[in-house]
Write an enzyme that holds these catalytic residues in place. Structure first.
Site, PDB file in Angstrom:
ATOM      1  N   LYS A  24      24.917  73.909  -4.539  1.00 33.40           N
ATOM      2  CA  LYS A  24      23.689  74.221  -5.269  1.00 33.40           C
ATOM      3  C   LYS A  24      23.170  75.600  -4.895  1.00 33.40           C
ATOM      4  O   LYS A  24      22.886  76.428  -5.762  1.00 33.40           O
ATOM      5  CB  LYS A  24      22.611  73.175  -4.993  1.00 33.40           C
ATOM      6  CG  LYS A  24      21.385  73.328  -5.894  1.00 33.40           C
ATOM      7  CD  LYS A  24      20.099  72.939  -5.214  1.00 33.40           C
ATOM      8  CE  LYS A  24      19.545  74.087  -4.384  1.00 33.40           C
ATOM      9  NZ  LYS A  24      18.179  73.835  -3.873  1.00 33.40           N
TER      10      LYS A  24
ATOM     11  N   ASP B 107      20.022  70.901  -8.917  1.00 34.58           N
ATOM     12  CA  ASP B 107      19.006  70.462  -7.974  1.00 34.58           C
ATOM     13  C   ASP B 107      18.515  69.084  -8.397  1.00 34.58           C
ATOM     14  O   ASP B 107      19.102  68.454  -9.280  1.00 34.58           O
ATOM     15  CB  ASP B 107      17.860  71.480  -7.900  1.00 34.58           C
ATOM     16  CG  ASP B 107      17.056  71.563  -9.199  1.00 34.58           C
ATOM     17  OD1 ASP B 107      17.431  70.889 -10.195  1.00 34.58           O
ATOM     18  OD2 ASP B 107      16.056  72.299  -9.221  1.00 34.58           O
TER      19      ASP B 107
END
Length: 206
Positions: A120, A138
């Protein structure tokens, strides 16, 4: 979700959130990397408050490593998990200096080798700092993607792969921002505002 519905959803979201971009403030790839590490389990607003002061002096890896872990921890305490984050930030800064000539690497493979950097965080940096197409999954992207049906997966990596398959590559970076902002403003975790949702006709949740 059918391809034509995915295309329609992306079109609607692009008009609903024009100019959607990363909410973290940064002036360099290094600043974004550090801000993203700090953003884990913390709001972007809080991170921006902390980095506004931190980056006045410690905005390069060479400056950051002048701090001890305890000193850095005190500066980032309000972001939460400050002991672990300060350790990772200093470790990452040292590796950027020793292994990458002081420059943040531009590939996923190199980025995820840095302490505290997962897919991420790497995707956020690739997408926003280097303008390389990427989808950072996320909590918002993970929730919204599964909920509306644009992608399915039990892990962030699975959702990332499905999104990459379902969304044209040139739209990856923009699409992940649309999903983030939709998750923040409408498709919230506990009480999604379905009656106000512009993509409700195509949503698998309803």
């Amino acid at each position: 979700m059918k391809k034509e519905h995915i295309d329609k959803v992306l079109d609607i979201l692009s008009k609903t959130y024009p100019g959607a971009k990363c909410a973290l403030n940064f002036n360099s790839p290094y600043e974004l990397l550090i801000a993203t590490i700090l953003s884990a389990q913390c709001t972007d607003q809080r991170v921006n408050i902390v980095t506004k002061e931190l980056f006045k002096v410690y905005n390069k890896p060479e400056k950051m490593v002048e701090l001890t872990q305890e000193q850095l921890g005190e500066k980032i305490r309000s972001c939460g998990f400050y002991k672990n984050k300060s350790k990772n930030i200093l470790g990452t800064s040292k590796e950027i200096i020793t292994k990458h000539h002081g420059q943040v690497p531009k590939t996923m493979e190199e980025l995820i080798k840095l302490p505290g950097v997962g897919r991420k965080t790497a995707n956020v940096v690739l997408s926003n700092a280097f303008k390389i197409p990427a989808i950072a999954v996320d909590t918002h992207v993970f929730r919204v993607s599964n909920r509306i049906g644009i992608a399915k997966g039990k892990t962030p990596e699975a959702v990332e792969k499905d999104l990459m398959k379902n969304i044209p590559k040139h739209m990856w970076s923009d699409a992940h921002h649309y999903l983030i902002w939709h998750g923040r403003t409408v498709c919230k975790s506990r009480k999604p505002r379905c009656v106000d949702c512009v993509i409700a006709p195509y949503c698998s949740y309803l």
